[in-house]
Design a protein around this motif. Structure first.
Motif, PDB file in Angstrom:
ATOM      1  N   TRP A 110       0.851  -1.183   0.000  1.00 19.09           N
ATOM      2  CA  TRP A 110       0.000   0.000   0.000  1.00 19.09           C
ATOM      3  C   TRP A 110       0.888   1.235   0.000  1.00 19.09           C
ATOM      4  N   PHE A 116       0.226  -5.397   1.097  1.00 18.01           N
ATOM      5  CA  PHE A 116      -1.093  -5.777   0.592  1.00 18.01           C
ATOM      6  C   PHE A 116      -1.283  -7.270   0.826  1.00 18.01           C
ATOM      7  N   LYS A 119      -6.528 -10.499   2.750  1.00 14.53           N
ATOM      8  CA  LYS A 119      -7.623 -10.037   3.613  1.00 14.53           C
ATOM      9  C   LYS A 119      -8.177  -8.699   3.134  1.00 14.53           C
ATOM     10  N   ASP A 120      -7.354  -7.920   2.415  1.00 17.97           N
ATOM     11  CA  ASP A 120      -7.837  -6.650   1.875  1.00 17.97           C
ATOM     12  C   ASP A 120      -8.901  -6.883   0.806  1.00 17.97           C
ATOM     13  N   TRP A 123     -12.067  -8.136   2.679  1.00 18.50           N
ATOM     14  CA  TRP A 123     -12.736  -7.043   3.375  1.00 18.50           C
ATOM     15  C   TRP A 123     -13.485  -6.149   2.391  1.00 18.50           C
ATOM     16  N   THR A 124     -12.837  -5.816   1.270  1.00 18.08           N
ATOM     17  CA  THR A 124     -13.455  -4.917   0.288  1.00 18.08           C
ATOM     18  C   THR A 124     -14.749  -5.495  -0.260  1.00 18.08           C
ATOM     19  N   ILE A 173      -9.805  -2.413  -4.869  1.00 20.01           N
ATOM     20  CA  ILE A 173      -9.486  -2.966  -3.549  1.00 20.01           C
ATOM     21  C   ILE A 173      -8.974  -1.863  -2.614  1.00 20.01           C
ATOM     22  N   PRO A 175      -7.698  -0.569   1.483  1.00 21.89           N
ATOM     23  CA  PRO A 175      -6.844  -1.061   2.578  1.00 21.89           C
ATOM     24  C   PRO A 175      -7.648  -1.370   3.846  1.00 21.89           C
ATOM     25  N   SER A 176      -7.779  -2.648   4.161  1.00 22.70           N
ATOM     26  CA  SER A 176      -8.575  -3.035   5.334  1.00 22.70           C
ATOM     27  C   SER A 176      -7.968  -2.493   6.622  1.00 22.70           C
ATOM     28  N   HIS A 177      -6.643  -2.358   6.667  1.00 23.09           N
ATOM     29  CA  HIS A 177      -6.017  -1.903   7.914  1.00 23.09           C
ATOM     30  C   HIS A 177      -6.363  -0.452   8.243  1.00 23.09           C
ATOM     31  N   GLU A 180     -11.091  -1.087   8.698  1.00 18.09           N
ATOM     32  CA  GLU A 180     -11.752  -2.011   9.628  1.00 18.09           C
ATOM     33  C   GLU A 180     -12.140  -1.304  10.925  1.00 18.09           C
ATOM     34  N   THR A 196      -2.788   0.822  -4.012  1.00 20.78           N
ATOM     35  CA  THR A 196      -1.624   0.039  -4.419  1.00 20.78           C
ATOM     36  C   THR A 196      -1.153   0.453  -5.811  1.00 20.78           C
TER      37      THR A 196
END
Length: 526
Positions: A110, A116, A119-120, A123-124, A173, A175-177, A180, A196
């Motif tokens: 990212w 990356f 899980k990203d 999550w998306t 996509i 960034p889940s971090h 979330e 990304t």
């Protein structure tokens, strides 16, 4: 398992031609914009409106092809609507067509330096479904998503859906971090997107510009240019003048420019204009729940009466094409080029109306006060005038009613209309035909229903082989050519205006579309 491996298309994009001091793509004392610093290679693109936000999956924030430079999808679509790798390097499809296993590129990061991970992706897509994001209605076939490791995503479907890859190209996509545990609508990252992609946001000057800078760590190689500058210019005259003044390098369909401005630009030696077929088209429909529009002979008579060449000349000012078939020819593999619209034939149209019981009175009038309903969009007003004149030739007198879009939508969906003119994007996969001619399709405003078409639409999603799918969707178009649930009018032309020193433009060089955007200026060279 059927292994699918599509090799990366490597293309040089937005390289400079020549070494003129006035060329804003090269190091120059006269940059293309005040945003560009001396010695930087920058490209300035006119943008018709200021983006509201940069979350591509919430809804239309007006940032579509900006975020396509910042973010990536699992897969992307090229200019021929073929599926290519993006974040997913390869993928497998199970024999039953219900399990898609994506193998992600390794080493992707990212923009904030975080790795990356699979899980990203989960999550998306899960969040789009849960929060009813932009393409939620197209993701109904997804059962669940698994992430067996950081580099693998498994999408399990409830039933086969051969269009799922095309659909996933529209999900950028995120960034889940950074999202979330937050509200993805109000998260401040929507104003400062992290992706990304080949470019990252440097600054957004409200109402003025959006500046992207090169991501030197891009996993497919750093871009050849340093900045993309999207200059917000809502007014067409200002767009053109800024272009002529050297303040803008590229004008495309998203800017406030109409075909009326193109002839003058075409005369210039320092301008390159690319005109390309879009997957948007204009068409006319009749309410089949009302007489006489339930009679196919009447609908065919309408089709025979319309002068599509006149529509292109008068409504599109020559910058468009007459529609020939019953699906967009932009998706070539699914287009039926055999069963087409009939050529204009006024006498045959009159004969069909006679057979349907719509005989003329002593003045040659068969129908009075027909309402041609449109919503307020410039090209529709001009189309309606041509249609009105064409219908008069076969004894149908009409009036044009133009409404604001929401009022038009309410009136049409309630069935309170006879004929109307509309248009729209016909999708990147022929499964989009369901929306318009499927019995339950959301844009089936004609109240049209054909069980054979419904069965074929369902079969087209179960079959994964493209050649087999093509046969199915071409059969649907054959039926449409016999029953005229829609009357195709014109094909929309995308017009891209650029300075002659620009090369590597995706449409110009046949590289294609990226993410969900119509085009994105990215450098794929290593």
């Amino acid at each position: 398992m059927k292994k699918i491996l599509i090799f990366m298309i490597i293309a040089i994009m937005l390289i400079f031609a020549g070494c003129s001091k006035s060329n804003p793509l090269v190091e120059s004392s006269k940059p293309a914009s005040s945003e560009a610093e001396k010695g930087e290679k920058s490209v300035v693109i006119a943008l018709g409106s200021d983006p509201v936000h940069f979350n591509p999956n919430v809804g239309d924030g007006g940032s579509g092809y900006i975020t396509a430079n910042i973010m990536n999808s699992l897969v992307k679509i090229d200019d021929g609507y073929n599926i290519l790798p993006d974040l997913a390097e390869t993928w497998d499809i199970s024999e039953d067509g219900k399990k898609y296993t994506f193998h992600l590129f390794k080493g992707v990061k990212w923009h904030d330096g975080e790795p990356f991970k699979s899980k990203d992706v989960k999550w998306t897509i899960d969040t789009i479904i849960k929060e009813k994001g932009f393409i939620v209605n197209q993701l109904g076939s997804i059962d669940n998503i698994e992430t067996p490791d950081d580099d693998t995503v498994v999408i399990n479907l409830k039933e086969p859906n051969a269009a799922i890859l095309s659909i996933l190209s529209g999900a950028l996509i995120m960034p889940s971090h950074l999202y979330e545990g937050t509200d993805w609508v109000t998260n401040p990252v929507n104003k400062n997107p992290v992706g990304t992609g080949a470019f990252k946001l440097k600054e957004h000057n409200r109402g003025v510009s959006v500046v992207l800078e090169a991501n030197k760590d891009y996993f497919r190689g750093a871009p050849k240019i340093d900045k993309l500058i999207f200059s917000v210019i809502p007014d067409e005259n200002t767009v053109v003048q800024s272009f002529l003044n050297g303040e803008v390098d590229v004008i495309d369909y998203s800017s406030a420019i109409t075909p009326a401005a193109v002839p003058g630009l075409e005369k210039r030696d320092d301008v390159k204009i690319v005109k390309t077929l879009s997957n948007s088209r204009q068409y006319m429909i009749a309410n089949t729940a009302k007489k006489p529009w339930d009679d196919v002979r009447v609908r065919e008579a309408l089709a025979l009466a319309i002068d599509r060449d006149e529509l292109v000349a008068k409504a599109h000012k020559g910058y468009g094409w007459r529609a020939e078939g019953f699906y967009t020819p932009a998706v070539e593999w699914a287009y039926n080029d055999k069963d087409l619209m009939p050529e204009r034939d006024i006498e045959k149209a009159k004969q069909l109306l006679d057979e349907a019981g719509l005989t003329p009175d002593s003045n040659g009038v068969r129908m009075k006060d027909l309402e041609i309903l449109i919503f307020q969009f410039p090209v529709f007003a001009d189309i309606a005038k041509v249609v009105q004149a064409n219908l008069k030739e076969i004894g149908i007198e009409s009036k044009i009613s133009s409404l604001e879009y929401s009022a038009w939508d309410e009136k049409v969906r309630s069935g309170d209309y006879e004929i109307t003119i509309l248009g729209g994007n016909h999708g990147i996969d022929p499964e989009g035909l369901f929306v318009r001619v499927g019995t339950e399709g959301s844009m089936n405003l004609m109240n049209y229903s054909n069980p054979e078409i419904d069965n074929l639409l369902a079969e087209g999603l179960r079959v994964t082989d493209q050649n087999e799918r093509a046969v199915i969707y071409k059969k649907i178009q054959t039926i449409m050519s016999e029953e005229f649930p829609v009357i195709p009018l014109t094909e929309w032309m995308y017009i891209f205006v650029m300075k002659d020193y620009i090369s590597g433009h995706p449409i110009d060089d046949g590289i294609g579309k990226v993410g969900g955007a119509e085009y994105s200026i990215l450098d794929r060279a290593k």
